[in-house]
Design an enzyme around this catalytic site. Structure first.
Site, PDB file in Angstrom:
ATOM      1  N   GLU A  24       0.835  -1.196   0.000  1.00  0.00           N
ATOM      2  CA  GLU A  24       0.000   0.000   0.000  1.00  0.00           C
ATOM      3  C   GLU A  24       0.879   1.259   0.000  1.00  0.00           C
ATOM      4  OE1 GLU A  24      -3.565   1.739   2.971  1.00  0.00           O
ATOM      5  OE2 GLU A  24      -2.325   0.028   3.563  1.00  0.00           O
TER       6      GLU A  24
ATOM      7  N   LYS B 161      -9.330   2.571  -2.338  1.00  0.00           N
ATOM      8  CA  LYS B 161      -9.638   1.929  -1.060  1.00  0.00           C
ATOM      9  C   LYS B 161     -10.989   2.407  -0.523  1.00  0.00           C
ATOM     10  CE  LYS B 161      -7.421   1.128   3.464  1.00  0.00           C
ATOM     11  NZ  LYS B 161      -6.200   1.439   4.253  1.00  0.00           N
TER      12      LYS B 161
ATOM     13  N   CYS C 155      -5.617  -3.317   2.460  1.00  0.00           N
ATOM     14  CA  CYS C 155      -5.433  -3.298   3.914  1.00  0.00           C
ATOM     15  C   CYS C 155      -6.740  -3.470   4.680  1.00  0.00           C
ATOM     16  CB  CYS C 155      -4.699  -2.017   4.312  1.00  0.00           C
ATOM     17  SG  CYS C 155      -3.892  -2.101   5.938  1.00  0.00           S
TER      18      CYS C 155
END
Length: 298
Positions: free
Chosen positions: A56, A127, A160
């Site tokens: 990330e 995200k 994540c």
């Protein structure tokens, strides 16, 4: 784990070699981060990897002092410097690359992932579920959960904290995803003993098993401006078992595994009677997770 060992444990009928790159991006050093990532991508490609996943925010680092700093380190897609470098590497090496990137779109910032292949830029993912101080810098993703059809199978991306939400994996599986690529910057979880299996690893294994998808998790290592990261990158089979890793908690390394699409898709059949997607009770909830009745949000 040696490459030969990793490939042996992955099965007797290999298809695609995938690689998870665990590295240490340096906040503010985009040029250095690109250079180091390209070195590790070259190494993975030389070992036969057809898919390489980076952590990330691999271009920028993670812990920003201010929105101005985050804005300065972000770049547009697909034309930014790091994005262009990764896209060129995918073309030149004939591989697929999924790389976490700080994306600038006008005056908005997104915690994103670039997806590139032998034919160039394939698209991006933003995200959906922001963690902690990310709310100070980034907008929540607005591209949904896209699937990228490629010659190595149907690729998807989660980043994540997205992995804490079972809906993410289920919606990707319902769209036919074969491999979920997870750029991540995992941090220690409250209450977790040092020797316990990382919660992030447990959630990845559960998500893979419950949905019949392979998951390639690429974490970072190091401590950045006081924030520690746990490493422990992992490649999980569609049956939910680790194919490679967990990696070291502190060192840069590359994990390799083989993924066979035929075996992966068959993994959704748990036995002669049960299939993890077919067995859903869609008389009680619809196939794409709607409930059919209003629920309060508190």
């Amino acid at each position: 784990m040696e490459i030969s060992q990793a490939l042996h444990h992955a099965g007797a009928f290999p298809d695609t070699i995938v690689a998870s790159i665990q590295m240490e991006p340096r906040v503010g050093d985009s040029a250095g981060n690109l250079s180091r990532s390209l070195q590790m991508i070259e190494e993975a490609a030389a070992a036969g990897a057809a898919l390489v996943v980076l952590p990330e925010l691999a271009n920028s680092g993670y812990v920003f002092h201010s929105r101005d700093e985050a804005f300065a380190l972000a770049e547009p897609l697909p034309g930014g410097a790091c994005a262009s470098g990764w896209i060129e590497a995918a073309r030149r090496l004939g591989i697929h690359i999924v790389a976490g990137i700080a994306e600038r779109d006008g005056n908005r910032l997104y915690n994103s992932a670039l997806v590139a292949g032998p034919d160039g830029y394939l698209g991006s993912y933003r995200k959906l579920h922001l963690w902690g101080d990310e709310h100070l810098f980034f907008e929540s993703g607005n591209l949904g959960l896209p699937i990228f059809d490629t010659r190595i199978g149907r690729l998807a991306v989660a980043i994540c904290y997205d992995g804490w939400f079972p809906e993410v994996y289920r919606l990707l599986a319902m769209q036919g995803a074969d491999i979920v690529c997870m750029p991540t910057n995992w941090v220690p979880m409250p209450g977790q003993a040092q020797q316990q299996t990382a919660m992030a690893n447990v959630l990845a294994m559960a998500g893979a098993h419950s949905n019949g998808v392979n998951i390639v998790c690429a974490d970072r290592v190091g401590t950045e401006r006081g924030q520690a990261f746990i490493g422990r990158s992992l490649i999980v089979s569609a049956e939910g078992w680790p194919l490679a890793g967990p990696a070291s908690a502190s060192e840069e390394e590359i994990l390799y595994a083989r993924i066979n699409l035929r075996q992966s898709r068959h993994a959704r059949h748990l036995n002669a009677f049960n299939h993890v997607l077919r067995d859903r009770r869609d008389d009680l909830y619809d196939p794409m997770l709607g409930t059919g009745w209003p629920l309060p949000r508190h």
